[in-house]
Structures are given as C-alpha cells and as structure tokens.
Design an enzyme around this catalytic site. Structure first.
Site, PDB file in Angstrom:
ATOM      1  N   LYS A   1     -34.556 -40.407 -65.215  1.00  0.00           N
ATOM      2  CA  LYS A   1     -33.419 -39.518 -64.975  1.00  0.00           C
ATOM      3  C   LYS A   1     -33.946 -38.139 -64.657  1.00  0.00           C
ATOM      4  CE  LYS A   1     -28.873 -39.910 -65.174  1.00  0.00           C
ATOM      5  NZ  LYS A   1     -28.147 -41.189 -64.954  1.00  0.00           N
TER       6      LYS A   1
HETATM    7  N1  GLU Z   1     -26.596 -42.169 -61.802  1.00  0.00           N
HETATM    8  C1  GLU Z   1     -26.171 -43.536 -61.760  1.00  0.00           C
HETATM    9  C2  GLU Z   1     -26.302 -44.169 -63.121  1.00  0.00           C
HETATM   10  O1  GLU Z   1     -26.276 -43.500 -64.128  1.00  0.00           O
HETATM   11  C3  GLU Z   1     -26.863 -44.309 -60.639  1.00  0.00           C
HETATM   12  C4  GLU Z   1     -28.346 -44.400 -60.742  1.00  0.00           C
HETATM   13  C5  GLU Z   1     -29.014 -45.075 -59.533  1.00  0.00           C
HETATM   14  O2  GLU Z   1     -28.295 -45.539 -58.663  1.00  0.00           O
HETATM   15  O3  GLU Z   1     -30.240 -45.106 -59.527  1.00  0.00           O
HETATM   16  O4  GLU Z   1     -26.363 -45.365 -63.261  1.00  0.00           O
END
Ligand code: GLU
Length: 426
Positions: A115
């Site tokens: 993240k």
């Molecule tokens: N931000 C989204 C999540 O929390 C998508 C992450 C992604 O597609 O890599 O799942």
C-alpha cells in the site's frame, strides 16, 4: 476525481494495524502457525518513507511525506493502491498492505500485498501541483515499482488520471512504455474495461451470494450504503438493478434516507453536477451518518471510512448482512458484538476484492498485449468472487467461525503454505 472510497477518519479503539493483528492472531491460533512463520507473516518486508519536495505555483517549496509499504511478495509481486489524505500514516499504510496480502490470497490471484500513501489534502491543490506530487512520488519510488516487483493502483483520492501520470513517469525513467507497472489506468492507455466499477460489482456479487445463504429475495430486500464514491455508488446502482430497494445513501456532506427507495442513477447524475457531492439532494430526507448506520435494513454496505462500526454503535445495527465495501470499516472490538447479534458480515478482504481482481486482469492483459471484452472481464470476475465466497464460507463453517475469521484463515494459510515450500533463503 475518481476514487475508490472516501477519506478515512481515525477515531477507533485500535489503530488499523492492531485491528488487523487481532484477527490475524485468532486465525494464527486456528492454523496453529509455527511461531517463526507467524513472525515472518506479521512483519512487513519493506517500509519506505520518502520526502516529496514540490515547487508550488507561487514559487514556494513545500515538502510532503510519502509512504510505500510492501507487506509480502511471497505469492507474487506486491499489489495495492495509493491513497492521498492529510491523515495517512505508517501504521495505517502497513495495516492496509497486510490486508492486501490476505485479500489477494483469498481470491487466489498471484500477488502479494502493498500500500502507498501521500500525506496531503488534494482538495487544496491545483491540478498542476497534484500532478507534480504524483510524479515525484513515482520517481522517488521508481526502484521499488515494477510489473514484476510492486504494482500500484488507485485508492482513496486517486483514480485513472493519477495512474496515467504514474505510468508515464515510470515509463520515462525506464525509457520504455511500461503499461503493466500500474493498474486502474484509463482504458485507452492500457486499462481494463470493467475496472472502474469492479469493486462495486464484486460487492454486489457477494451480497447476492450471502442473500441466497439466508434465503433473502433481492426484490424484497432493502439496502443502506454508506459512502457514494467509486465503490458505494457502483454497488448501490448494481444492487438496484438486481431489484433491491436502496433506502439510504451518504457521503461527506451527510446521509440521505427515503423509505420508498432512492433512484441511484438520479443520485449519481445529481452528484456529477454538484462537485461530486450529494449536498442539497432533495429526493430523500437528510439524516445523520450515525442514524444511517442504524437504519433497519436487510443489507448494510459500509463503503466509505475506516472504523465506522465500533462497540458503541455495533449493538444498534439493524441489518441481516453487512458487506464491507471499504477496507477496515469494522473495528476488531465490534466483531464479537455483531456475531452475537447473528449478523452475517462479509469481510473487507473478500467483499471489496473485486477491485484488485480486475486489476489482476488488467496486468495480465497489459502483459499479453491482448484485451478482453467487458463481458469477459465481468464473467471472470463473477466466477472468482463466487468461488472465493464459497471457499471463505466453507472455511468458516469447518472452524465454526464467522466469515471474517474464515477469510483470514483461508488467506493466511495460502500464504503460509507457499512460504513453507519456498523456504527461507540464506
Ligand atoms: N485500492 C484497492 C483495494 O484496496 C485496489 C487495489 C489494487 O487494485 O491493486 O483493494
């Protein structure tokens, strides 16, 4: 600005990492994880903090803080979004990175978890300043990112536009166009059809699956959705198309209730013309966010903020199913209260996994250089979400646990199995 959810507010009893660890510990006990494996899986592989100096429009220099946490690459390149808020911090980003690891394992896609975060309030920036921040963040992390290493995506306050800037900046650094370095891009530059509403579609698919388990008829069911960003609005619209009556919606400006049902396309059209907010929406009665969460309904979908359902309000929740569109909307301390009340909670790491699943499809298509139709994307998404729902449900049943612990057991076990096979190098 497209966004996967709205900005979180930290008001919980636990910090997000502690909230994640409380569930991890229960699953680790059930799995009888070896203490070394436990330590390995709880510790992020890499935590990077960077400074992002920007020349502002008036010539002054401002320095922002950026984070990228790689929790795990055991099952494949790390995957996860980038959020831009003025409260983002290392604890939060680390928890969200770990949630990505378990989420990718629950839906069985070949990714680990990561993240990113940038600490600033994007609503106070001009587009030029925002672009500079995204580009400098990308440049500073260009050795971390890569299609086989770490693949970012949208999250709170980031969307297609920002992913386009990221793809371009990375490509300039490696001196070739590398579309697979990031997902959630505009379709015209290597994005996938169906990615924009994928998280909301996944929420709809697992909500219907849970309704079947409880013998609820969608056409007789009422739904309340907290959050009208990318996830909440798509989930509401798609569930309405299945015959559900959406009686409550909300965004940062407040909550809106109509017991006869709210027309979601009307609300979306209103928000589109109203700086993306529901402020002044007249086809529903204005209520408070606290009242919204306690409305009597069949399905409650928290798709906005972290830490919304806590011990003090969990006891007043009046829903049969909670489907977590946001990451971490329920504090760990509220879990036993919801369980006691017999509410079926579809946990975040399953419920909102539709987004990363279609991100995986985007990455696959970019690497193949061959693109699928929207129908193919949606059918493959549906198959994965339904298989994952059943796998989580069965794991929960076997261990006589709620679905959340079923999902953690399933996800953590999949990562632990690969880790044991790979072994420890050195
Ligand atoms: N931000 C989204 C999540 O929390 C998508 C992450 C992604 O597609 O890599 O799942």
């Amino acid at each position: 600005m497209a966004q996967d959810a709205q900005a979180p507010v930290m008001t919980g009893d636990d910090k997000p990492f502690e909230s994640m660890m409380r569930r991890f510990d229960i699953a680790a006990d059930i799995l009888e994880l070896d203490p070394g494996i436990y330590e390995y899986l709880k510790t992020p592989e890499k935590q990077v903090i960077i400074s992002i100096p920007i020349a502002m429009d008036d010539g002054s220099i401002q320095v922002f803080k950026g984070y990228r946490v790689i929790h795990s690459t055991v099952r494949g390149p790390s995957k996860g979004g980038i959020r831009v808020t003025n409260i983002v911090n290392l604890n939060e980003v680390t928890a969200l990175a770990a949630w990505m690891t378990w989420k990718c394992a629950v839906v069985n896609i070949p990714f680990g978890g990561a993240k990113g975060g940038i600490k600033c309030d994007p609503s106070r920036l001009t587009e030029t300043q925002y672009e500079k921040i995204i580009r400098r963040y990308t440049a500073n992390l260009s050795e971390i990112f890569g299609p086989d290493k770490d693949v970012p995506a949208p999250d709170v306050n980031t969307g297609e536009r920002e992913m386009g800037w990221l793809m371009d900046t990375y490509s300039m650094h490696v001196r070739r166009t590398e579309t697979a370095v990031v997902t959630g891009k505009p379709v015209i530059m290597g994005g996938s059809l169906g990615r924009r509403e994928a998280t909301g579609r996944g929420v709809m698919i697992v909500t219907l699956a849970a309704m079947r388990k409880l013998n609820l008829d969608p056409k007789q069911s009422t739904v309340v959705v907290q959050g009208f960003g990318n996830v909440g609005s798509a989930a509401a619209g798609l569930l309405q198309a299945q015959g559900c009556k959406i009686i409550g919606i909300s965004d940062v400006t407040g909550a809106y209730y109509n017991k006869k049902g709210i027309d979601i396309s009307d609300a979306m059209a209103f928000a589109a013309k109203n700086k993306r907010t529901l402020a002044g929406y007249t086809h529903a009665e204005k209520i408070t966010n606290a009242e919204l969460l306690e409305l009597e309904c069949d399905v409650l979908i928290p798709a906005a903020l972290e830490d919304q359902i806590k011990p003090h309000n969990a006891k007043n929740i009046n829903a049969k199913i909670i489907c977590e569109g946001a990451n971490g909307p329920t504090s760990a301390l509220a879990d036993p209260i919801l369980q006691e009340k017999g509410i079926m909670v579809i946990p975040d790491i399953l419920a909102n996994a539709g987004g990363v699943t279609v991100s995986y499809f985007e990455w696959v298509q970019d690497r193949m250089g061959f693109f699928w139709t929207e129908k193919e994307v949606n059918e493959r998404l549906e198959r994965i979400m339904l298989e994952s729902f059943e796998a989580v449900y069965n794991t929960a049943m076997v261990h006589k646990q709620p679905l959340r612990i079923g999902a953690y057991v399933l996800g953590i076990d999949r990562v632990a199995q690969v880790l044991k096979l790979r072994g420890i190098y050195a």
